[in-house]
Enzyme design. Structure first.
Site, mmCIF file in Angstrom:
data_model
loop_
_atom_site.group_PDB
_atom_site.id
_atom_site.type_symbol
_atom_site.label_atom_id
_atom_site.label_comp_id
_atom_site.label_asym_id
_atom_site.label_seq_id
_atom_site.Cartn_x
_atom_site.Cartn_y
_atom_site.Cartn_z
ATOM 1 N N TYR A 207 53.482 21.389 48.777
ATOM 2 C CA TYR A 207 54.890 21.133 48.467
ATOM 3 C C TYR A 207 55.808 22.247 48.980
ATOM 4 O O TYR A 207 56.845 21.949 49.561
ATOM 5 C CB TYR A 207 55.086 20.881 46.975
ATOM 6 C CG TYR A 207 54.775 19.457 46.568
ATOM 7 C CD1 TYR A 207 53.691 18.761 47.112
ATOM 8 C CD2 TYR A 207 55.560 18.798 45.651
ATOM 9 C CE1 TYR A 207 53.400 17.472 46.744
ATOM 10 C CE2 TYR A 207 55.278 17.488 45.269
ATOM 11 C CZ TYR A 207 54.201 16.831 45.826
ATOM 12 O OH TYR A 207 53.927 15.545 45.462
ATOM 13 N N GLU B 285 61.557 20.801 55.197
ATOM 14 C CA GLU B 285 62.722 19.928 55.034
ATOM 15 C C GLU B 285 64.020 20.734 55.022
ATOM 16 O O GLU B 285 64.997 20.352 55.673
ATOM 17 C CB GLU B 285 62.600 19.127 53.744
ATOM 18 C CG GLU B 285 61.554 18.045 53.805
ATOM 19 C CD GLU B 285 61.444 17.264 52.514
ATOM 20 O OE1 GLU B 285 62.427 17.220 51.738
ATOM 21 O OE2 GLU B 285 60.378 16.682 52.276
#
Length: 160
Positions: free
Chosen positions: A111, A118
Site C-alpha cells: 500500500y 499514485e
C-alpha cells in the site's frame, strides 16, 4: 427460491473472484516481464489491456514513468492475493492460513508503494490539469434567497 439465489450468488462470487484474479495476474505477469526485458518505459503499454480489464477505469496519461511500473506491479500483487483468497474461500469454505497471512500482511509494504506511486503520478500530472480560474464555479445555497442555488465564478465571488 432463497436456496437457489444463495447458490447463484455463491457461483457468481466464485467466478467473479477468479476472473478478476486472472486479470490482475496478467497485469503482474506482463508488468514484471516487460520491466525486466524492456524497462519501465514500456510497462504501461504491456499491461494496458489487462489493466483496463481488471480495473475498468481510466488511467493517467503519464504512461512511461517509473511510478507507473511500481503502481501496476504493487496493485497486481495486492489484487492477485485478494481475489485468490476470496476465490478459494468461496469455492472451498476457507482459505489456507498462508494466504490469509498474505491477504492481511502484504499491504504493509504494497500500500505505501501504491500510494506513493499514485501521489507521485498525480504530482507529475498537475501541469496538465491546470484550468483557468474562471472555469471554476462556487455553488451557494441560501435560505434567505428563496431556497435557490446560485452558481458564481471565482471572480464573481472575489468581487462580493
Amino acid at each position: 427460491m432463497a436456496v437457489f439465489l444463495s447458490g447463484l450468488r455463491h457461483l457468481y462470487l466464485i467466478f467473479y473472484n477468479w476472473i478478476v484474479f486472472f486479470g490482475w495476474f496478467l497485469v503482474f505477469y506482463f508488468g514484471v516481464k516487460t520491466l525486466k526485458e524492456f524497462g519501465y518505459e514500456y510497462v504501461y503499454d504491456a499491461v494496458e489491456k489487462p489493466l483496463l480489464f481488471a480495473q475498468t477505469a481510466a488511467f493517467f496519461e503519464v504512461r512511461s514513468h517509473i511510478l507507473v511500473s511500481s503502481l501496476v506491479i504493487s496493485w497486481s500483487i495486492t489484487e492477485i492475493i485478494r481475489y485468490s483468497f476470496f476465490g478459494i474461500r468461496e469455492a472451498f469454505g476457507s482459505a489456507p492460513s498462508w494466504l490469509l497471512w498474505l491477504r492481511y500482511s502484504t499491504f504493509l509494504l504494497l500500500y505505501p508503494i501504491g500510494i506513493t506511486s499514485e501521489v507521485g503520478l498525480t504530482y507529475n500530472a498537475l501541469p496538465y490539469m491546470k484550468v483557468p480560474r474562471s472555469s471554476f464555479l462556487c455553488v451557494s445555497f441560501s435560505l434567505r434567497n428563496g431556497n435557490k442555488l446560485t452558481f458564481l465564478s471565482i471572480e464573481e465571488v472575489a468581487k462580493s
